[in-house]
Design a protein around this motif. Structure first.
Motif, PDB file in Angstrom:
ATOM      1  N   UNK A 112       0.912  -1.189   0.099  1.00  0.00           N
ATOM      2  CA  UNK A 112      -0.069  -0.169   0.086  1.00  0.00           C
ATOM      3  C   UNK A 112       0.897   1.081   0.026  1.00  0.00           C
ATOM      4  N   UNK A 113       2.005   1.305   0.889  1.00  0.00           N
ATOM      5  CA  UNK A 113       2.924   2.304   0.894  1.00  0.00           C
ATOM      6  C   UNK A 113       3.737   2.772  -0.352  1.00  0.00           C
ATOM      7  N   UNK A 114       3.784   1.399  -1.107  1.00  0.00           N
ATOM      8  CA  UNK A 114       4.423   1.790  -2.568  1.00  0.00           C
ATOM      9  C   UNK A 114       3.549   2.515  -3.501  1.00  0.00           C
ATOM     10  N   UNK A 115       2.314   1.906  -3.501  1.00  0.00           N
ATOM     11  CA  UNK A 115       1.244   2.349  -4.408  1.00  0.00           C
ATOM     12  C   UNK A 115       0.890   3.787  -4.136  1.00  0.00           C
ATOM     13  N   UNK A 116       0.655   4.071  -2.770  1.00  0.00           N
ATOM     14  CA  UNK A 116       0.417   5.495  -2.343  1.00  0.00           C
ATOM     15  C   UNK A 116       1.501   6.540  -2.921  1.00  0.00           C
ATOM     16  N   UNK A 145      -1.486  15.409   0.200  1.00  0.00           N
ATOM     17  CA  UNK A 145      -2.031  14.019  -0.194  1.00  0.00           C
ATOM     18  C   UNK A 145      -1.694  13.237   0.908  1.00  0.00           C
ATOM     19  N   UNK A 146      -2.527  12.191   1.301  1.00  0.00           N
ATOM     20  CA  UNK A 146      -2.378  11.254   2.573  1.00  0.00           C
ATOM     21  C   UNK A 146      -2.849  10.176   2.528  1.00  0.00           C
ATOM     22  N   UNK A 147      -2.406   9.071   3.387  1.00  0.00           N
ATOM     23  CA  UNK A 147      -2.868   7.637   3.738  1.00  0.00           C
ATOM     24  C   UNK A 147      -3.405   7.550   5.075  1.00  0.00           C
ATOM     25  N   UNK A 148      -4.543   6.943   5.131  1.00  0.00           N
ATOM     26  CA  UNK A 148      -5.183   6.741   6.493  1.00  0.00           C
ATOM     27  C   UNK A 148      -5.624   5.185   6.583  1.00  0.00           C
ATOM     28  N   UNK A 149      -5.325   4.922   7.566  1.00  0.00           N
ATOM     29  CA  UNK A 149      -5.291   3.396   7.984  1.00  0.00           C
ATOM     30  C   UNK A 149      -5.860   3.111   9.330  1.00  0.00           C
ATOM     31  N   UNK A 150      -6.583   2.169   9.582  1.00  0.00           N
ATOM     32  CA  UNK A 150      -7.306   2.024  10.947  1.00  0.00           C
ATOM     33  C   UNK A 150      -6.023   1.325  11.734  1.00  0.00           C
ATOM     34  N   UNK A 151      -5.593   0.474  11.056  1.00  0.00           N
ATOM     35  CA  UNK A 151      -4.472  -0.532  11.713  1.00  0.00           C
ATOM     36  C   UNK A 151      -3.322  -0.996  10.839  1.00  0.00           C
ATOM     37  N   UNK A 152      -2.685  -1.896  10.994  1.00  0.00           N
ATOM     38  CA  UNK A 152      -1.419  -2.399  10.109  1.00  0.00           C
ATOM     39  C   UNK A 152      -1.286  -3.809  10.260  1.00  0.00           C
ATOM     40  N   UNK A 153      -0.465  -4.484   9.194  1.00  0.00           N
ATOM     41  CA  UNK A 153      -0.272  -5.855   9.296  1.00  0.00           C
ATOM     42  C   UNK A 153       0.741  -6.570  10.004  1.00  0.00           C
ATOM     43  N   UNK A 154       1.545  -5.733  10.785  1.00  0.00           N
ATOM     44  CA  UNK A 154       2.684  -6.280  11.411  1.00  0.00           C
ATOM     45  C   UNK A 154       2.199  -6.315  12.827  1.00  0.00           C
ATOM     46  N   UNK A 184       4.513  12.357  -0.940  1.00  0.00           N
ATOM     47  CA  UNK A 184       3.091  12.512   0.059  1.00  0.00           C
ATOM     48  C   UNK A 184       3.019  13.120   1.430  1.00  0.00           C
ATOM     49  N   UNK A 185       2.237  13.776   1.794  1.00  0.00           N
ATOM     50  CA  UNK A 185       2.360  14.424   2.994  1.00  0.00           C
ATOM     51  C   UNK A 185       2.293  13.759   4.407  1.00  0.00           C
ATOM     52  N   UNK A 186       1.164  12.742   4.520  1.00  0.00           N
ATOM     53  CA  UNK A 186       0.955  12.505   5.598  1.00  0.00           C
ATOM     54  C   UNK A 186       0.537  10.821   5.667  1.00  0.00           C
ATOM     55  N   UNK A 187       0.959  10.115   6.606  1.00  0.00           N
ATOM     56  CA  UNK A 187       0.412   8.722   6.715  1.00  0.00           C
ATOM     57  C   UNK A 187      -0.078   8.645   8.113  1.00  0.00           C
ATOM     58  N   UNK A 188      -1.374   8.296   8.409  1.00  0.00           N
ATOM     59  CA  UNK A 188      -1.797   8.212   9.761  1.00  0.00           C
ATOM     60  C   UNK A 188      -2.290   6.452  10.168  1.00  0.00           C
TER      61      UNK A 188
END
Length: 330
Positions: A112-116, A145-154, A184-188
């Motif tokens: 997801x980070x690569x595509x973002x 431009x940002x990416x927002x996620x509830x949780x993560x796979x690790x 990109x500006x932000x990931x949460x």
């Protein structure tokens, strides 16, 4: 010492986001598409509550430039109060009226980070040529431009999600963007941390001399950078509870609070009316402290006119948050 009620509000918002994640995940195998839609609406609802009521927050659309070209579909968009009501239901959103755009993921994964990162660069390139003339204008894209996620796979006992995401983001941004304005500006990740862009300019003989110890470890690249007359360092600063400077900060930090503080600060460049509120969130320490590893760019990525001025040591200021000639931007 009293604690600002904002921290409680952000903690409640964080708990609500995690509760929604558990609810959506239980249903995800039945209908992944609906699960994704629910996740996007969670983030849209949060933005509607915490950004100015005059902003329009919509889901699912593409950003269209003045030539009619559209970027990839994004999940949540924040539109200017001036956006024409007649066009609010049209899913090709005019770039001039888009303040921010976000991809949303229920569970963040490395791909997801690569595509973002690729999508951020693609959308920013739709704007070219971008505005020129000041460090702020040339280092930042028109649309946040940002990416927002509830949780993560690790989630394993031995997993290191902070390091994994930071390293993946550093690798991805080392490959795709051709210019700092394409970053990109932000990931949460709402149960983990926030990564937010920070940029710093070093230009002119005096500043280069003062920064020699910091950058000479780059070896031959340092000599090349000096020959261009300066450099730009861009970093995605990771802010999380364990990175705070004291126990009180660790207890009260939330990724949701840091996200809202970061968005207000970044949007306030375009909307000066937001600046007093953005200052309040920052001074109250909602943003939190953080750390990160930067990427270095030559001064030559800027326009010839601006690079020439900075190369001579001109105009940069320190500590003036809303000055487009500041040497630091967060």
């Amino acid at each position: 010492m009293a604690i600002n009620d904002l921290f409680d509000y952000m903690r409640n918002a964080t708990h609500q986001m995690q509760s929604e994640y558990e609810r959506i995940r239980r249903r995800a195998t039945e209908d992944p598409g609906t699960a994704g839609d629910n996740g996007e609406e969670n983030w849209a609802a949060l933005l509607r509550k915490w950004l100015p009521a005059s902003y329009h927050v919509v889901t699912k659309g593409r950003i269209m430039n003045t030539q009619g070209d559209c970027g990839p579909q994004v999940d949540v968009l924040v539109l200017s109060p001036a956006y024409p009501e007649a066009l609010l239901d049209k899913k090709e959103y005019l770039e001039g009226g888009v303040l921010a755009a976000f991809e949303c993921k229920l569970t963040l994964k490395a791909q997801h980070i690569d595509a973002f990162t690729r999508n951020a660069a693609q959308i920013r390139r739709l704007s070219h040529p971008g505005p020129k003339g000041t460090p702020y204008k040339e280092l930042h894209g028109r649309v946040l431009y940002g990416l927002l996620a509830h949780s993560h796979s690790w989630q394993g006992a031995a997993s290191t999600p902070l390091e994994n995401i930071s390293n993946q983001l550093l690798r991805a941004t080392g490959r795709e963007p051709n210019h700092p304005s394409e970053l990109p500006d932000v990931i949460c990740v709402s149960d983990l941390a926030v990564w937010s862009t920070f940029s710093m300019l070093i230009a002119g003989p005096e500043m280069l001399s003062q920064s020699r110890i910091r950058y000479e470890q780059l070896g031959p690249q340092w000599n090349d950078l000096r020959n261009t007359g300066g450099l730009i360092e861009t970093t995605h600063i990771c802010s999380t509870g364990s990175y705070q400077h004291n126990e009180e900060g660790k207890e009260h930090f939330t990724p949701i609070g840091s996200l809202i503080a970061s968005l207000l600060a970044k949007l306030a460049w375009k909307d000066p009316g937001l600046r007093p509120l953005a200052e309040y969130f920052i001074v109250a320490n909602l943003l939190g402290s953080g750390q990160g590893t930067g990427r270095v760019w030559p001064l030559s990525v800027l326009s010839d006119e601006l690079a020439s001025l900075l190369r001579r040591g001109g105009r940069l200021t320190v500590g003036e948050r809303w000055n487009e000639w500041n040497m630091n931007f967060q």
